[in-house]
Design a protein around this motif. Structure first.
Motif, PDB file in Angstrom:
ATOM      1  N   ASP A   1      15.732  14.691   8.194  1.00 42.12           N
ATOM      2  CA  ASP A   1      15.804  13.535   7.551  1.00 42.12           C
ATOM      3  C   ASP A   1      14.400  12.841   7.597  1.00 42.12           C
ATOM      4  N   GLY A   2      13.591  13.157   8.446  1.00 43.10           N
ATOM      5  CA  GLY A   2      12.175  12.506   8.554  1.00 43.10           C
ATOM      6  C   GLY A   2      11.197  13.124   7.818  1.00 43.10           C
ATOM      7  N   ALA A   3      11.541  13.864   6.778  1.00 42.20           N
ATOM      8  CA  ALA A   3      10.447  14.455   5.849  1.00 42.20           C
ATOM      9  C   ALA A   3       9.503  13.516   5.473  1.00 42.20           C
ATOM     10  N   ALA A   4       8.176  13.907   5.557  1.00 44.93           N
ATOM     11  CA  ALA A   4       7.176  13.106   5.177  1.00 44.93           C
ATOM     12  C   ALA A   4       7.173  12.800   3.505  1.00 44.93           C
ATOM     13  N   LEU A   5       6.736  11.727   3.285  1.00 46.22           N
ATOM     14  CA  LEU A   5       6.586  11.352   1.816  1.00 46.22           C
ATOM     15  C   LEU A   5       5.219  11.885   1.029  1.00 46.22           C
ATOM     16  N   THR A   6       5.335  13.204   1.125  1.00 44.60           N
ATOM     17  CA  THR A   6       3.938  13.861   0.439  1.00 44.60           C
ATOM     18  C   THR A   6       4.478  14.277  -0.785  1.00 44.60           C
ATOM     19  N   ALA A   7       3.570  14.950  -1.540  1.00 45.75           N
ATOM     20  CA  ALA A   7       3.537  15.130  -3.068  1.00 45.75           C
ATOM     21  C   ALA A   7       4.614  16.416  -2.950  1.00 45.75           C
ATOM     22  N   ARG A   8       5.469  16.240  -4.344  1.00 46.13           N
ATOM     23  CA  ARG A   8       6.413  17.428  -4.475  1.00 46.13           C
ATOM     24  C   ARG A   8       7.332  17.838  -3.373  1.00 46.13           C
TER      25      ARG A   8
ATOM     26  N   VAL B   1       0.894  -1.057  -0.125  1.00 46.51           N
ATOM     27  CA  VAL B   1      -0.023  -0.092   0.064  1.00 46.51           C
ATOM     28  C   VAL B   1       0.836   1.195   0.043  1.00 46.51           C
ATOM     29  N   ARG B   2       2.031   1.420   0.924  1.00 44.39           N
ATOM     30  CA  ARG B   2       2.975   2.358   0.889  1.00 44.39           C
ATOM     31  C   ARG B   2       3.447   2.463  -0.467  1.00 44.39           C
ATOM     32  N   ARG B   3       3.876   1.667  -1.256  1.00 42.86           N
ATOM     33  CA  ARG B   3       4.451   1.795  -2.073  1.00 42.86           C
ATOM     34  C   ARG B   3       3.708   2.428  -3.534  1.00 42.86           C
ATOM     35  N   LEU B   4       2.259   1.791  -3.440  1.00 43.17           N
ATOM     36  CA  LEU B   4       1.263   2.325  -4.302  1.00 43.17           C
ATOM     37  C   LEU B   4       0.851   3.895  -4.090  1.00 43.17           C
ATOM     38  N   LEU B   5       0.783   4.237  -2.923  1.00 42.28           N
ATOM     39  CA  LEU B   5       0.262   5.546  -2.796  1.00 42.28           C
ATOM     40  C   LEU B   5       1.353   6.634  -2.643  1.00 42.28           C
TER      41      LEU B   5
ATOM     42  N   SER C   1      -2.112  10.898  -7.295  1.00 42.67           N
ATOM     43  CA  SER C   1      -2.518  12.484  -7.225  1.00 42.67           C
ATOM     44  C   SER C   1      -3.693  12.587  -6.168  1.00 42.67           C
ATOM     45  N   VAL C   2      -4.480  11.427  -6.638  1.00 45.45           N
ATOM     46  CA  VAL C   2      -5.985  11.684  -5.806  1.00 45.45           C
ATOM     47  C   VAL C   2      -5.574  11.471  -4.265  1.00 45.45           C
ATOM     48  N   VAL C   3      -4.745  10.535  -3.965  1.00 43.51           N
ATOM     49  CA  VAL C   3      -4.740  10.333  -2.473  1.00 43.51           C
ATOM     50  C   VAL C   3      -3.822  11.414  -1.825  1.00 43.51           C
TER      51      VAL C   3
ATOM     52  N   VAL D   1      -9.101  -8.667 -12.615  1.00 43.57           N
ATOM     53  CA  VAL D   1      -8.405  -7.418 -11.862  1.00 43.57           C
ATOM     54  C   VAL D   1      -8.928  -6.148 -12.084  1.00 43.57           C
ATOM     55  N   ASN D   2      -8.673  -5.129 -11.807  1.00 48.19           N
ATOM     56  CA  ASN D   2      -9.051  -3.843 -11.820  1.00 48.19           C
ATOM     57  C   ASN D   2      -7.357  -3.236 -12.087  1.00 48.19           C
ATOM     58  N   PHE D   3      -7.599  -2.589 -13.419  1.00 44.65           N
ATOM     59  CA  PHE D   3      -6.344  -2.121 -13.724  1.00 44.65           C
ATOM     60  C   PHE D   3      -6.716  -0.512 -13.289  1.00 44.65           C
ATOM     61  N   ILE D   4      -5.544   0.028 -13.032  1.00 45.63           N
ATOM     62  CA  ILE D   4      -5.749   1.400 -12.366  1.00 45.63           C
ATOM     63  C   ILE D   4      -4.443   2.110 -12.943  1.00 45.63           C
ATOM     64  N   ASP D   5      -4.682   3.512 -13.077  1.00 43.00           N
ATOM     65  CA  ASP D   5      -3.655   4.434 -13.343  1.00 43.00           C
ATOM     66  C   ASP D   5      -2.860   4.994 -12.103  1.00 43.00           C
ATOM     67  N   VAL D   6      -1.639   4.683 -11.998  1.00 45.64           N
ATOM     68  CA  VAL D   6      -0.976   4.661 -10.777  1.00 45.64           C
ATOM     69  C   VAL D   6      -0.489   6.228 -10.546  1.00 45.64           C
ATOM     70  N   PRO D   7      -0.129   7.059 -11.497  1.00 49.11           N
ATOM     71  CA  PRO D   7       0.062   8.483 -11.041  1.00 49.11           C
ATOM     72  C   PRO D   7      -1.135   9.176 -10.523  1.00 49.11           C
ATOM     73  N   THR D   8      -2.486   8.546 -11.331  1.00 45.49           N
ATOM     74  CA  THR D   8      -3.811   9.326 -10.892  1.00 45.49           C
ATOM     75  C   THR D   8      -3.990   8.945  -9.519  1.00 45.49           C
TER      76      THR D   8
END
Length: 518
Positions: free
Chosen positions: A375-382, A179-183, A348-350, A338-345
């Motif tokens: 060094d503990g920066a959150a894994l947030t967008a950008r 889940v962490r890798r995906l999101l 981005s949604v999450v 299965v459900n195919f998903i667009d990983v970047p999308t």
């Protein structure tokens, strides 16, 4: 608005317990609940925000691997103690911002086709729910990393409690990492609840009120048979309600509709707990405590007491529930659908949903977040820039890696070519980029090291001749090959007719009242 007890109950049955009883009873509960080290060493969120992964486990045994009473199997109509496949059939990410900001619960469809963590090969893909059971089964079969000689089977053929826990621990680690890798966001805590645990809670508070937009029936699989509108159902019927994924009269009924059923069920159980008098009835309260001890596991670092205090401090905190979209449904080489998903999308949604400014309204788009120091920066967008150096001798490798990886918490950095080839791929990071580098290292199977030559908030990937990361990074279908997020329309989960949700929609549900679903 939901009260403190109701809000905590939405999280999971264990939090229902601890918010409804006093400190003495709480200590008794927490002492008996299974704790796990599956999150040890995982990067955490910065500040006071929390991301809690709730895993609904399709298991017909308790936390020690013991069979359940026959009357429970009869009521479930879901087979015997060996019928459950051990998958994480329900996956929900609960984001709790600091203060009294709205909480966000994001359901991940169980059949999403993704890269699975913890596999013995580098190209392991499957339904996201399968990460747990594949890792679990490897331990039970003696193929995992656990020392199975210390967990022998008992004389009657049942697995020992120690071996069961070793296998579940492997499953938890694999599911959380998947889940962490995906999101591409940190997971701070997790709660694992078995299917039977939900049933036992429902049995304590039945009847449960649910609402459907139309009549529905599934006589062959789940046994569901419900009519349109509000209705009160038993705990056994509730299991049919949440397990239904086919409709005899509607070929368009999908597993995403099942996911929205699960959300509606949680909201309904919360309301039932409020009116049931469980908190003031000692025998029923003890039964609820027993359910938690038998069917729930949490990470060892989860401070439930602190969570209860936080919930009580903000009694009117609203909760929004979302179900992630899929691109299409399809069949893979082994015959599974299965459900195919667009990983970047999806990422981005999450990231948009958990961003500090506001949730998604009409459509989603990438949301920037300021980089955090240290060094503990959150894994947030950008947050972190990604530099890629091509030392493979293969033309275009760096540019391709940059295009594939500079999504989610990475922004595009520099692309260059090394003076000479290298047999080994490496990851180096500068100040503030340790967490992001660890995420990338975990995904690619490459060790990350600190380097004074790398700029702050930057990760540098050097692609060597051994690099094979593209086999398990991105597309599992042509629809996933996009490198920019595709706009997604957000619609109410309760829509009907022309406003009925489609698989490509992000659906939204509130916890304010009994929701009517398909």
């Amino acid at each position: 608005m939901a009260g403190a007890k109701v809000f905590a109950a939405l999280v999971s049955a264990v939090l229902v317990v601890v918010t409804g009883i006093g400190w003495i009873a709480y200590r008794t509960v927490s002492a008996g609940i299974t704790t796990s080290d599956a999150l040890a060493g995982e990067p955490a969120s910065t500040g006071s925000d929390q991301n809690i992964l709730i895993m609904g486990l399709d298991s017909r045994r308790d936390q020690q691997g013991r069979p359940l009473p026959p009357d429970i199997y009869d009521a479930l109509h879901a087979g015997s103690e060996d019928s459950g496949d051990g998958d994480s059939d329900a996956l929900m990410l609960l984001h709790l911002p600091a203060g009294d900001a709205p909480a966000t619960a994001i359901s991940i469809p169980r059949d999403d086709y993704v890269d699975l963590a913890g596999c013995p090969t580098s190209d392991c893909r499957g339904k996201i729910k399968e990460a747990y059971t594949l890792a679990y089964q490897r331990v039970m079969d003696g193929r995992g990393s656990a020392n199975l000689q210390s967990h022998p089977a008992s004389p009657d053929g049942q697995h020992s409690a120690a071996k069961e826990q070793a296998a579940r621990e492997a499953g938890r680690k694999a599911e959380i990492s998947t889940v962490r890798r995906l999101l591409q966001i940190p997971i701070d805590h997790f709660i694992e609840v078995t299917l039977v645990g939900f049933f036992q809670v429902a049995r304590l508070v039945e009847p449960i009120t649910v609402c459907l937009n139309e009549d529905t029936a599934d006589p062959y699989y789940s046994g569901a048979d419900f009519h349109q509108g509000n209705q009160q159902i038993s705990a056994a019927q509730a299991m049919s309600f949440v397990r239904q994924r086919r409709d005899a009269n509607d070929a368009m009924f999908t597993d995403l509709d099942r996911t929205r059923r699960q959300q509606a069920f949680i909201v309904s159980v919360v309301r039932a707990l409020r009116r049931s008098g469980v908190w003031s009835t000692p025998t029923r309260l003890r039964a609820l405590v027993d359910v938690a001890k038998q069917n729930i596991a949490v990470d060892a670092g989860f401070d439930l007491d602190d969570f209860v205090r936080n919930a009580a401090a903000f009694p009117n905190r609203p909760v929004m529930l979302y179900t992630l979209p899929v691109t299409s449904f399809g069949e893979i080489s082994n015959g599974a659908y299965v459900n195919f998903i667009d990983v970047p999308t999806i990422r981005s949604v999450v990231h948009s949903l958990v961003a500090a400014d506001s949730p998604v309204s009409a459509s989603t788009s990438p949301t920037s977040a300021a980089a955090q120091p240290g060094d503990g920066a959150a894994l947030t967008a950008r947050n972190v820039a990604l530099d890629v150096v091509n030392a493979s001798g293969r033309q275009g490798e760096a540019a391709a890696a940059e295009m594939s990886l500079a999504t989610g918490h990475f922004t595009k950095g520099t692309v260059g070519t090394a003076d000479s080839t290298s047999q080994t791929s490496t990851i180096a990071y500068g100040p503030g980029a340790k967490a992001a580098a660890a995420e990338l290292a975990d995904e690619l199977g490459i060790t990350a090291t600190a380097s004074e030559s790398v700029s702050p908030n930057t990760v540098r990937l050097t692609v060597g001749t051994d690099f094979s990361g593209f086999d398990n990074l991105n597309p599992t279908s042509t629809s996933q090959a996009t490198t920019a997020a595709t706009p997604v329309t957000t619609v109410p989960a309760t829509g009907t007719g022309t406003r009925e949700p489609t698989p490509t929609n992000l659906t939204r549900m509130t916890a304010d009242d009994i929701p009517c679903v398909k």
